[in-house]
Motif scaffolding. Structure first.
Motif, mmCIF file in Angstrom:
data_model
loop_
_atom_site.group_PDB
_atom_site.id
_atom_site.type_symbol
_atom_site.label_atom_id
_atom_site.label_comp_id
_atom_site.label_asym_id
_atom_site.label_seq_id
_atom_site.Cartn_x
_atom_site.Cartn_y
_atom_site.Cartn_z
ATOM 1 N N UNK A 70 0.872 -1.172 0.000
ATOM 2 C CA UNK A 70 0.000 0.000 0.000
ATOM 3 C C UNK A 70 0.911 1.225 0.000
ATOM 4 N N UNK A 71 0.962 1.933 -1.113
ATOM 5 C CA UNK A 71 1.873 3.072 -1.264
ATOM 6 C C UNK A 71 1.199 4.415 -1.037
ATOM 7 N N UNK A 72 -0.123 4.443 -1.060
ATOM 8 C CA UNK A 72 -0.871 5.668 -0.782
ATOM 9 C C UNK A 72 -2.292 5.277 -0.402
ATOM 10 N N UNK A 73 -2.924 6.140 0.377
ATOM 11 C CA UNK A 73 -4.272 5.844 0.852
ATOM 12 C C UNK A 73 -4.944 7.160 1.210
ATOM 13 N N UNK A 74 -6.186 7.342 0.745
ATOM 14 C CA UNK A 74 -6.924 8.564 1.082
ATOM 15 C C UNK A 74 -8.417 8.292 0.995
ATOM 16 N N UNK A 75 -9.182 9.058 1.772
ATOM 17 C CA UNK A 75 -10.639 8.966 1.736
ATOM 18 C C UNK A 75 -11.157 9.897 0.650
ATOM 19 N N UNK A 76 -11.855 9.340 -0.331
ATOM 20 C CA UNK A 76 -12.468 10.138 -1.392
ATOM 21 C C UNK A 76 -13.773 10.748 -0.916
ATOM 22 N N UNK A 77 -14.498 10.001 -0.091
ATOM 23 C CA UNK A 77 -15.716 10.482 0.564
ATOM 24 C C UNK A 77 -15.670 9.943 1.989
ATOM 25 N N UNK A 78 -16.721 10.138 2.751
ATOM 26 C CA UNK A 78 -16.732 9.636 4.122
ATOM 27 C C UNK A 78 -16.732 8.113 4.190
ATOM 28 N N UNK A 79 -17.065 7.436 3.077
ATOM 29 C CA UNK A 79 -17.136 5.973 3.098
ATOM 30 C C UNK A 79 -16.369 5.283 1.984
ATOM 31 N N UNK A 80 -15.784 6.031 1.047
ATOM 32 C CA UNK A 80 -15.040 5.433 -0.062
ATOM 33 C C UNK A 80 -13.566 5.766 0.087
ATOM 34 N N UNK A 81 -12.750 4.737 0.175
ATOM 35 C CA UNK A 81 -11.313 4.895 0.390
ATOM 36 C C UNK A 81 -10.543 4.474 -0.852
#
Length: 314
Positions: free
Chosen positions: A8-19
């Protein structure tokens, strides 16, 4: 299709429930190609096998990017992927495969609902590289805050390509304006909720079936539609197992003491794949490619097309 360990090289929340989760080879090696609409299967930290669509452009050979809808009321796979991973985590991931192939066509209408944007976004990038006039995207969500990639898609450069519809503000979307007139040069691709796909199916009954394409990221109802009983022969022992109309082949195998690996049990991960030895199969899975369907079967959702099939372990 071999698995490999990806970081896992990057991770962010696009919305409150979609990562959004970016996966790369720990040694910087190129990954197997991922055509537009492809997906990967991965082992969650909690041990489930789950499949997720790849959302980044197919031209990017150094990473897979997936977007996971965290569903607390589900079977636990999405919660584990979102909650139990961090940058640096290693996950076992399959090579990319596609059951939602983007065929060559003069024009495309892409219809996405919610997290269904993930494979559609990859398709959009690919088509835009060939010419803006060839594609229209209709993306349906409840609110802008629940719209993954909203800023990317809602920009002046795409105003003639992308339609964003938020039902909480504008009410139910009228898809008929785009689907009323069949077009032999246009292929329709749809990914979203069961309700959205049912709507698109109903509104495209007068289109050529070969021009309408769906991806059901939520999985398959194994006993939906007509499910006739059949006989399943387990080749290693020659034992014949009666599969009732209200049970899956996988359940019948277990009932008769045959243990075979499984995970999602919704036709999306590929874990329970068996070798098809004889008989015709009604394939209901979202994993096998057309050539693979000649030799394999997913017993969690698929059934015999006739009176009997014979299967064996891989």
């Amino acid at each position: 299709m071999s698995d490999r360990r990806l970081r896992v090289s990057a991770k962010r929340m696009l919305t409150s429930s979609i990562c959004e989760i970016e996966l790369r080879d720990p040694d910087g090696l190129a990954l197997p190609p991922h055509p537009p609409g492809a997906h990967v299967s991965l082992d969650t930290p909690a041990g489930q096998r789950r499949s997720y669509s790849i959302t980044n452009p197919a031209a990017e050979a150094d990473r897979y990017v997936i977007a996971v809808h965290r569903q607390p009321g589900g079977r636990g796979g999405s919660v584990s992927v979102v909650d139990d991973t961090e940058i640096g985590s290693l996950l076992t991931v399959s090579a990319a495969t596609s059951a939602f192939e983007l065929v060559e066509a003069p024009r495309y209408l892409l219809v996405a609902g919610g997290v269904g944007i993930t494979p559609i976004r990859s398709m959009l990038h690919h088509i835009l590289g060939q010419g803006r006039s060839r594609v229209r995207l209709v993306y349906l969500t409840r609110t802008r805050e629940e719209t993954a990639y909203a800023e990317e898609l809602d920009r002046p450069g795409l105003v003639d390509v992308v339609v964003l519809h938020h039902s909480a503000v504008a009410g139910r979307a009228d898809l008929w304006q785009w689907l009323a007139e069949p077009d032999d040069e246009t292929h329709v691709y749809c990914c979203g909720s069961t309700a959205l796909m049912d709507d698109v199916r109903a509104l495209t009954m007068h289109w050529r079936p070969s021009h309408i394409h769906f991806e059901d990221f939520a999985g398959v109802d194994a006993l939906g539609g007509t499910s006739a009983p059949f006989t399943l022969t387990w080749e290693p022992t020659g034992g014949q197992i009666a599969v009732a109309s209200d049970e899956t082949a996988l359940e019948a195998l277990r009932r008769n003491g045959v243990r075979t690996s499984s995970s999602c049990e919704s036709g999306t991960c590929g874990t329970c794949r068996l070798r098809l030895v004889a008989g015709e199969t009604e394939h209901r899975d979202l994993v096998l490619t057309p050539p693979e369907r000649e030799s394999f079967v997913m017993p969690c959702v698929s059934r015999a097309a006739g009176a009997a099939i014979t299967v064996a372990p891989l």
